[in-house]
Design an enzyme around this catalytic site. Structure first.
Site, PDB file in Angstrom:
ATOM      1  N   TRP A  41       0.894  -1.270   0.166  1.00 28.75           N
ATOM      2  CA  TRP A  41      -0.070  -0.151   0.059  1.00 28.75           C
ATOM      3  C   TRP A  41       0.917   1.215  -0.005  1.00 28.75           C
ATOM      4  CZ3 TRP A  41      -2.286   2.614   4.929  1.00 28.75           C
ATOM      5  CH2 TRP A  41      -3.260   3.601   4.474  1.00 28.75           C
ATOM      6  N   LYS A  77     -14.395  -1.389   3.398  1.00 27.41           N
ATOM      7  CA  LYS A  77     -14.828  -2.358   2.318  1.00 27.41           C
ATOM      8  C   LYS A  77     -15.912  -3.274   2.915  1.00 27.41           C
ATOM      9  CE  LYS A  77     -10.902  -0.403   0.580  1.00 27.41           C
ATOM     10  NZ  LYS A  77     -10.330   0.711   1.201  1.00 27.41           N
ATOM     11  N   ASP A  89      -2.465  -4.713   9.506  1.00 30.32           N
ATOM     12  CA  ASP A  89      -3.591  -3.823   8.859  1.00 30.32           C
ATOM     13  C   ASP A  89      -4.380  -4.731   8.437  1.00 30.32           C
ATOM     14  OD1 ASP A  89      -4.650  -1.682   7.589  1.00 30.32           O
ATOM     15  OD2 ASP A  89      -3.242  -1.556   5.923  1.00 30.32           O
TER      16      ASP A  89
END
Length: 354
Positions: free
Chosen positions: A131, A247, A212
């Protein structure tokens, strides 16, 4: 003086988002920001969220600030969603949990805690590609970073030997950032057996894992996607977990997330919670309330919670079906040169091809 401020470095995601939003073609496909879209290519609001919004309107909670560290009931549900209902570390009060500005805010708060409260400052190891926000965040708070290969671009699979080598060579008490599932941007995750091996290697170096978790439920399943986090908690690790509800609840713009810090004792967790309170207060005072209230309503209702799990499962299976279709198109229909099996071996929203 203000006229001397220099422009910031370019951000490809920001640029792609602007281009995509400004494109009027009805056949456009936005492959920039990681958002689950329906068959029409647009945002899809979950039915459980629609019902939770109706229930929230009945409660008439207004728009007052939440407490600095976040809604305690929401944090209770968030922690049990990622760690499991029967996690002994939760029962022993070893976990300091606070609400954050989604997963990005959780990661920022986590690295700020490491930079300001750990002496000496640890080195932070990041697998690449990864990321794009990790390194800028770490640079922003002044932590030194070391990059290693997460992905073997020749074999198109997880570069497990590289991860083990990085752990073995790292200074003691370093921090390793891992994505717990649906790796962004490769889709390549360790297997359960590899997570066990990584845990043993990290323990040998007395390292701290920072997990994460941005896509729980969109990979293999709600429990399967939290396997690594639950394993490390069971093994007694001190660690950090960043959690996003963007999400898996479709609450992208509501910026709903949580940060959990697992400590060795309840006393240490209490002190950590209070330090996080200070960091939040000094930086953004409190997190947005709307998204967390919706999540709280769903997680507090057996009916809505089951509806959410069912909808999430349908999204997950559709993602896999799309992978199968893409694999078939590339390998059998178009007969594109190369090996494309990795597309159906990976999971989540991402795949990496160079």
């Amino acid at each position: 003086m203000l006229d001397d401020i220099e422009a910031g470095p370019p951000d490809p995601m920001y640029t792609l988002k602007k281009w995509a939003d400004g494109d009027t073609c009805d056949q456009k496909a936005d492959l920039g920001v990681g958002i689950y879209r329906n068959e029409a290519g647009v945002y899809q609001e979950m039915d459980c969220i629609k019902q939770a919004k109706v229930e929230l309107s009945k409660q008439s909670l207004g728009h007052d600030y939440e407490v600095t560290t976040g809604n305690p009931e929401f944090l209770h549900h968030a922690a049990r969603l990622i760690f499991g209902q029967d996690c002994s570390r939760l029962a022993s009060n070893h976990v300091a949990s606070v609400q954050t500005i989604s997963g990005t805010g959780a990661n920022h708060l986590a690295v700020l805690l490491l930079a300001k409260c750990i002496v000496p400052q640890p080195k932070v190891f990041i697998g690449t590609p990864s990321w794009g926000n990790y390194k800028p965040m770490l640079d922003l708070v002044g932590l030194s970073t070391v990059e290693y290969s997460h992905y073997d671009e020749i074999e198109r699979t997880l570069d497990f030997p590289s991860i083990l080598a990085a752990i073995a060579s790292a200074p003691r008490q370093s921090v390793f950032i891992f994505q717990s599932c649906c790796h962004n941007p490769t889709g390549a995750d360790p297997s359960p057996e590899q997570w066990h091996e990584l845990a043993m290697a990290l323990r040998a170096g007395d390292h701290i894992p920072l997990f994460d978790s941005a896509y729980q439920g969109l990979g293999r399943g709600l429990d399967e996607d939290s396997f690594a986090v639950r394993l490390f908690a069971k093994l007694g690790f001190s660690m950090i977990v960043c959690q996003s509800f963007s999400k898996n609840f479709g609450l992208y713009g509501e910026r709903c997330g949580a940060l959990h810090v697992l400590c060795g004792t309840a006393e240490a967790a209490s002190a950590t919670h209070d330090r996080l309170r200070c960091l939040i207060r000094w930086e953004f005072s409190s997190s947005p309330a709307y998204g967390s209230r919706l999540v709280n309503i769903i997680q507090s209702s057996a009916y809505l919670k089951q509806m959410w799990a069912t909808e999430l499962s349908a999204m997950r299976h559709r993602l896999y079906k799309l992978r199968q279709q893409l694999h078939n198109l590339l390998s059998k229909v178009l007969k594109t040169p190369g090996h494309w099996g990795h597309i159906i071996e990976e999971c989540g929203l991402f795949s990496w091809v160079t």
